[in-house]
Design an enzyme around this catalytic site. Structure first.
Site, short mmCIF file in Angstrom:
data_model
loop_
_atom_site.label_atom_id
_atom_site.label_comp_id
_atom_site.label_asym_id
_atom_site.label_seq_id
_atom_site.Cartn_x
_atom_site.Cartn_y
_atom_site.Cartn_z
N ARG A 1 0.12 6.53 7.51
CA ARG A 1 0.34 6.68 6.08
C ARG A 1 -0.15 7.82 5.60
NH1 ARG A 1 1.52 1.46 4.05
NH2 ARG A 1 0.61 -0.37 5.01
N LYS B 1 0.82 -1.04 0.00
CA LYS B 1 -0.02 0.10 -0.15
C LYS B 1 0.74 1.35 0.08
CE LYS B 1 -3.13 -2.53 3.25
NZ LYS B 1 -3.53 -2.27 4.72
N GLY B 2 2.02 1.13 0.35
CA GLY B 2 2.97 2.01 0.62
C GLY B 2 3.32 3.12 -0.47
N ASP C 1 15.09 -0.82 0.70
CA ASP C 1 15.80 -0.71 1.66
C ASP C 1 16.72 -2.00 1.39
OD1 ASP C 1 16.78 -1.25 4.29
OD2 ASP C 1 14.76 -1.91 5.19
N PHE D 1 13.95 3.81 10.66
CA PHE D 1 12.54 3.58 10.20
C PHE D 1 11.78 4.75 10.21
CE2 PHE D 1 8.37 1.82 10.69
CZ PHE D 1 8.21 1.07 9.93
N VAL D 2 11.19 4.92 9.16
CA VAL D 2 10.54 6.10 8.94
C VAL D 2 8.87 6.06 8.66
CG1 VAL D 2 12.45 7.44 8.01
CG2 VAL D 2 11.07 6.14 6.42
P1 IMP Z 1 13.23 -4.31 0.80
O1 IMP Z 1 12.69 -5.41 0.08
O2 IMP Z 1 13.97 -4.44 2.16
O3 IMP Z 1 13.92 -3.19 -0.25
O4 IMP Z 1 11.96 -3.34 1.46
C1 IMP Z 1 10.98 -2.66 0.96
C2 IMP Z 1 9.80 -2.51 1.87
O5 IMP Z 1 9.98 -2.49 3.06
C3 IMP Z 1 9.30 -1.15 1.47
O6 IMP Z 1 8.21 -1.27 0.48
C4 IMP Z 1 8.27 -1.06 2.73
O7 IMP Z 1 7.22 -1.45 2.70
C5 IMP Z 1 9.08 -1.85 3.78
N1 IMP Z 1 10.22 -0.69 4.58
C6 IMP Z 1 11.49 -0.65 4.35
N2 IMP Z 1 11.84 0.39 5.28
C7 IMP Z 1 10.75 0.77 5.72
C8 IMP Z 1 10.47 2.01 6.79
O8 IMP Z 1 11.52 2.92 7.15
N3 IMP Z 1 9.26 2.27 7.05
C9 IMP Z 1 8.21 1.55 6.61
N4 IMP Z 1 8.26 0.51 5.80
C10 IMP Z 1 9.53 0.37 5.17
MG MG Z 2 5.97 -1.24 0.48
#
Ligand code: IMP
Ligand code: MG
Length: 189
Positions: free
Chosen positions: A174, A49-50, A110, A161-162
């Site tokens: 959100r 949903k982000g 991330d 964490f944001v």
């Molecule tokens: P990745 O697969 O580790 O790159 O993670 C990406 C997903 O992790 C993003 O689409 C977010 O949903 C979640 N995520 C990563 N860091 C944060 C954060 O700081 N706050 C909230 N959601 C996060």
């Molecule tokens: Mg996401």
């Protein structure tokens, strides 16, 4: 401006509403430039949903005609660290991607796991081209995904964490129009 009760939970505002507006304007212009002479169509693919807030702002500023679609992919639970899992919860709502130049629209990169996986998935399924636009980048890739780089990046942020601008902590925050870091006590209460 910061009239939400949720503002009181913020330790720091990392990206303000004004900065976000400038960033989205810049990325939209880059996309218009890059896709001016494309063959096929441009498909913005938001990751639920982000991405919804970024998606809504970005699509309004892109002048090139776009179609939109959504996928839901999960790799995080209610925790503030990765669970290391990734699964497709909702798939793209079309079969033939051969005319589609896809831009995956994401809130944050991330580890790079989610987007590396998705990019490959879409290419395997016949997309004409696949690029990635992310509002935020923590630039802390897992070794396995160390080469992953977004094509359009809003802001590089520290490894914290944001929340806000689509990003949640346990489904909260959100709707905030800025990106911020929560006070530590918010996690523990
Ligand atoms: P990745 O697969 O580790 O790159 O993670 C990406 C997903 O992790 C993003 O689409 C977010 O949903 C979640 N995520 C990563 N860091 C944060 C954060 O700081 N706050 C909230 N959601 C996060
Ligand atoms: Mg996401």
């Amino acid at each position: 401006m910061h009239n939400s009760v949720l503002y009181n939970d913020m330790k720091t505002i990392l990206v303000t509403e004004e900065e976000i507006d400038r960033i989205v304007t810049r990325i939209a212009a880059e996309i218009d430039r890059d896709y001016a002479h494309m063959e096929g169509k441009l498909l913005l693919l938001g990751i639920l949903k982000g991405s919804v807030v970024f998606m809504g702002d970005l699509m309004k500023k892109i002048n090139t005609p776009v179609e939109i679609d959504f996928m839901k992919v999960s790799s995080y639970g209610n925790a503030t660290h990765t669970s290391g899992r990734l699964s497709i919860k909702l798939d793209i709502d079309r079969h033939d991607l051969s005319e589609s130049n896809i831009i995956i629209v994401e809130d944050i990169v991330d580890s790079g796991r989610t987007l590396s996986y998705l990019t490959e998935h879409l290419k395997r399924n016949g997309a004409r081209s696949v690029r990635v636009a992310t509002m935020l980048d923590k630039q802390c890739r897992d070794p396995e995904f160390k080469d992953f780089k977004a094509d359009y990046t809003g802001a590089v942020i520290p490894n914290e964490f944001v929340v806000g601008y689509g990003l949640d902590y346990a489904e909260k925050y959100r709707a905030l129009p800025y990106v911020g870091i929560l006070k530590p006590e918010v996690y523990t209460k």
